[in-house]
Design a protein around this motif. Structure first.
Motif, PDB file in Angstrom:
ATOM      1  N   CYS A  21       0.831  -1.205   0.000  1.00 31.31           N
ATOM      2  CA  CYS A  21       0.000   0.000   0.000  1.00 31.31           C
ATOM      3  C   CYS A  21       0.863   1.252   0.000  1.00 31.31           C
ATOM      4  O   CYS A  21       0.609   2.210  -0.753  1.00 31.31           O
ATOM      5  CB  CYS A  21      -0.928  -0.005   1.214  1.00 31.31           C
ATOM      6  SG  CYS A  21      -2.013   1.432   1.328  1.00 31.31           S
ATOM      7  N   CYS A  38       2.575   1.586  -3.398  1.00 29.30           N
ATOM      8  CA  CYS A  38       1.601   1.999  -4.415  1.00 29.30           C
ATOM      9  C   CYS A  38       1.245   3.477  -4.257  1.00 29.30           C
ATOM     10  O   CYS A  38       1.128   4.214  -5.248  1.00 29.30           O
ATOM     11  CB  CYS A  38       0.353   1.126  -4.300  1.00 29.30           C
ATOM     12  SG  CYS A  38      -0.781   1.265  -5.688  1.00 29.30           S
ATOM     13  N   THR A  39       1.099   3.923  -3.025  1.00 26.51           N
ATOM     14  CA  THR A  39       0.776   5.325  -2.768  1.00 26.51           C
ATOM     15  C   THR A  39       1.938   6.234  -3.161  1.00 26.51           C
ATOM     16  O   THR A  39       1.748   7.264  -3.835  1.00 26.51           O
ATOM     17  CB  THR A  39       0.451   5.532  -1.283  1.00 26.51           C
ATOM     18  OG1 THR A  39      -0.663   4.706  -0.925  1.00 26.51           O
ATOM     19  CG2 THR A  39       0.115   6.984  -0.993  1.00 26.51           C
ATOM     20  N   GLY A  65      -3.302  -5.310  -4.780  1.00 24.82           N
ATOM     21  CA  GLY A  65      -4.592  -5.957  -5.027  1.00 24.82           C
ATOM     22  C   GLY A  65      -4.582  -7.424  -4.634  1.00 24.82           C
ATOM     23  O   GLY A  65      -5.510  -7.906  -3.976  1.00 24.82           O
ATOM     24  N   THR A 106      -4.411  -7.733  -0.766  1.00 29.85           N
ATOM     25  CA  THR A 106      -5.657  -7.380  -0.082  1.00 29.85           C
ATOM     26  C   THR A 106      -6.664  -8.519  -0.120  1.00 29.85           C
ATOM     27  O   THR A 106      -7.163  -8.967   0.921  1.00 29.85           O
ATOM     28  CB  THR A 106      -6.275  -6.123  -0.720  1.00 29.85           C
ATOM     29  OG1 THR A 106      -5.335  -5.062  -0.693  1.00 29.85           O
ATOM     30  CG2 THR A 106      -7.515  -5.700   0.049  1.00 29.85           C
ATOM     31  N   ALA A 113      -8.095  -3.736   5.200  1.00 32.79           N
ATOM     32  CA  ALA A 113      -8.361  -3.745   3.764  1.00 32.79           C
ATOM     33  C   ALA A 113      -9.149  -2.509   3.344  1.00 32.79           C
ATOM     34  O   ALA A 113      -8.839  -1.870   2.325  1.00 32.79           O
ATOM     35  CB  ALA A 113      -9.117  -5.018   3.376  1.00 32.79           C
ATOM     36  N   ALA A 114     -10.164  -2.144   4.138  1.00 31.19           N
ATOM     37  CA  ALA A 114     -10.975  -0.972   3.813  1.00 31.19           C
ATOM     38  C   ALA A 114     -10.144   0.307   3.876  1.00 31.19           C
ATOM     39  O   ALA A 114     -10.224   1.162   2.973  1.00 31.19           O
ATOM     40  CB  ALA A 114     -12.161  -0.884   4.769  1.00 31.19           C
ATOM     41  N   TRP A 148      -7.680   0.462   0.884  1.00 33.92           N
ATOM     42  CA  TRP A 148      -8.333   0.797  -0.383  1.00 33.92           C
ATOM     43  C   TRP A 148      -8.772   2.255  -0.412  1.00 33.92           C
ATOM     44  O   TRP A 148      -8.700   2.922  -1.460  1.00 33.92           O
ATOM     45  CB  TRP A 148      -9.520  -0.127  -0.639  1.00 33.92           C
ATOM     46  CG  TRP A 148      -9.107  -1.380  -1.340  1.00 33.92           C
ATOM     47  CD1 TRP A 148      -8.948  -2.617  -0.794  1.00 33.92           C
ATOM     48  CD2 TRP A 148      -8.776  -1.505  -2.724  1.00 33.92           C
ATOM     49  NE1 TRP A 148      -8.525  -3.520  -1.741  1.00 33.92           N
ATOM     50  CE2 TRP A 148      -8.418  -2.862  -2.937  1.00 33.92           C
ATOM     51  CE3 TRP A 148      -8.730  -0.624  -3.791  1.00 33.92           C
ATOM     52  CZ2 TRP A 148      -8.027  -3.344  -4.190  1.00 33.92           C
ATOM     53  CZ3 TRP A 148      -8.341  -1.097  -5.037  1.00 33.92           C
ATOM     54  CH2 TRP A 148      -7.995  -2.442  -5.233  1.00 33.92           C
ATOM     55  N   GLU A 154      -5.732   4.242  -1.233  1.00 35.80           N
ATOM     56  CA  GLU A 154      -5.355   4.140  -2.643  1.00 35.80           C
ATOM     57  C   GLU A 154      -6.304   4.927  -3.536  1.00 35.80           C
ATOM     58  O   GLU A 154      -5.889   5.580  -4.496  1.00 35.80           O
ATOM     59  CB  GLU A 154      -5.350   2.670  -3.068  1.00 35.80           C
ATOM     60  CG  GLU A 154      -4.216   1.874  -2.452  1.00 35.80           C
ATOM     61  CD  GLU A 154      -2.872   2.518  -2.683  1.00 35.80           C
ATOM     62  OE1 GLU A 154      -2.551   2.835  -3.849  1.00 35.80           O
ATOM     63  OE2 GLU A 154      -2.150   2.740  -1.706  1.00 35.80           O
ATOM     64  N   ILE A 155      -7.583   4.869  -3.243  1.00 38.61           N
ATOM     65  CA  ILE A 155      -8.556   5.638  -4.034  1.00 38.61           C
ATOM     66  C   ILE A 155      -8.288   7.130  -3.893  1.00 38.61           C
ATOM     67  O   ILE A 155      -8.450   7.905  -4.853  1.00 38.61           O
ATOM     68  CB  ILE A 155      -9.987   5.287  -3.604  1.00 38.61           C
ATOM     69  CG1 ILE A 155     -10.291   3.822  -3.954  1.00 38.61           C
ATOM     70  CG2 ILE A 155     -10.999   6.206  -4.276  1.00 38.61           C
ATOM     71  CD1 ILE A 155     -11.613   3.338  -3.431  1.00 38.61           C
TER      72      ILE A 155
END
Length: 273
Positions: free
Chosen positions: A34, A37-38, A65, A68, A124-125, A128, A131-132
């Motif tokens: 995470c 990716c960020t 992905g 997760t 996980a929430a 995500w 990331e969004i």
């Protein structure tokens, strides 16, 4: 009572240590993927023409992905496997010689499964949403806070009570889902042959029975003539809260049936041969 609590605490500590050896490295991998990716997502936003950054960001996004969804699946599989391995295989001979009751063995597995499931879902929430926020250039956390404030302003009734009912429903449903596995495994292992196959068959059978009963109750409910004015006169939060509490109550009754069945099988008919 004090001795029972002490033994249950020991079982919980042992179970958390055993499962933590697997779950904690997975959580660490989630945080790394995470974070990577960020980081590279933000760098790519500044330098969109960089091929290297694009490739690295794609690698981290794929790893994120996979990690997760793999984490959520692993949580379910590991918790069910721990019940099977500790109580249904040769380890069961050792576990059943401990000065603990069958119910304590069940609850130690069940509570640990609940904690890891909640923690995995929350992580996980959050991951995500983070990331969004990076990809969509919007702070999802602030948008959620604004949405909750808007709901509080526009919806009448007790929003906190409605949220509490939904949380209770989710927790009860989680416990029942594991108890369903436990009951099917215990029932399948009460036979001498084809234990795993019978466990799968019983699990599918439980699903068919519960769906059938649910369909019957739903059809009966539809037949009940209730004036639409009754529902329209109630606050939306009260309607959702009532439905959530009712669903939690039904799930709790179903979980109690699974628990009693599991306990009886462990006491009376367990076959470790």
């Amino acid at each position: 009572s004090g001795r029972c609590s002490a033994m249950l605490s020991k079982l919980l500590r042992h179970e958390f240590r055993a499962t933590g050896r697997i779950m904690l490295p997975v959580y660490a991998l989630l945080l790394v993927s995470c974070g990577g990716c960020t980081l590279f997502g933000r760098l790519l936003g500044r330098y969109p023409e960089s091929t290297v950054l694009s490739v690295v960001q794609t690698v981290f996004a794929t790893l994120f992905g996979v990690t997760t969804f793999g984490m959520l699946l692993l949580t379910l599989v590991l918790m069910v496997y721990r019940f099977y391995k500790n109580l249904m295989t040769d380890e069961g001979y050792l576990m059943f010689t401990l000065p603990v009751s069958r119910s304590q063995l069940i609850w130690s597995k069940l509570l640990v499964a609940l904690v890891w499931s909640v923690l995995s879902t929350v992580l996980a929430a959050l991951a995500w949403m983070a990331e969004i926020s990076v990809v969509g250039r919007e702070n999802v956390f602030s948008l959620i806070a604004q949405g909750l404030r808007s709901l509080r302003q526009h919806l009448s009734g007790n929003l906190t009570g409605c949220a509490a009912a939904l949380v209770v429903l989710c927790l009860v449903s989680c416990l029942v889902s594991f108890l369903k596995f436990y009951a099917a495994i215990s029932l399948g292992h009460s036979f001498s042959n084809h234990k795993v196959l019978l466990s799968v068959v019983f699990y599918i059978g439980f699903g068919i029975v519960t769906q059938t009963i649910g369909s019957i109750f739903a059809s009966v409910g539809i037949q009940i003539d209730i004036s639409p004015d009754f529902w329209s006169s109630l606050p939306v939060t009260q309607v959702f809260s009532s439905l959530a509490w009712a669903a939690a109550g039904v799930s709790a009754l179903l979980g109690a049936a699974y628990y009693v069945l599991t306990l009886l099988m462990l006491k009376k008919r367990l076959n470790l041969q």
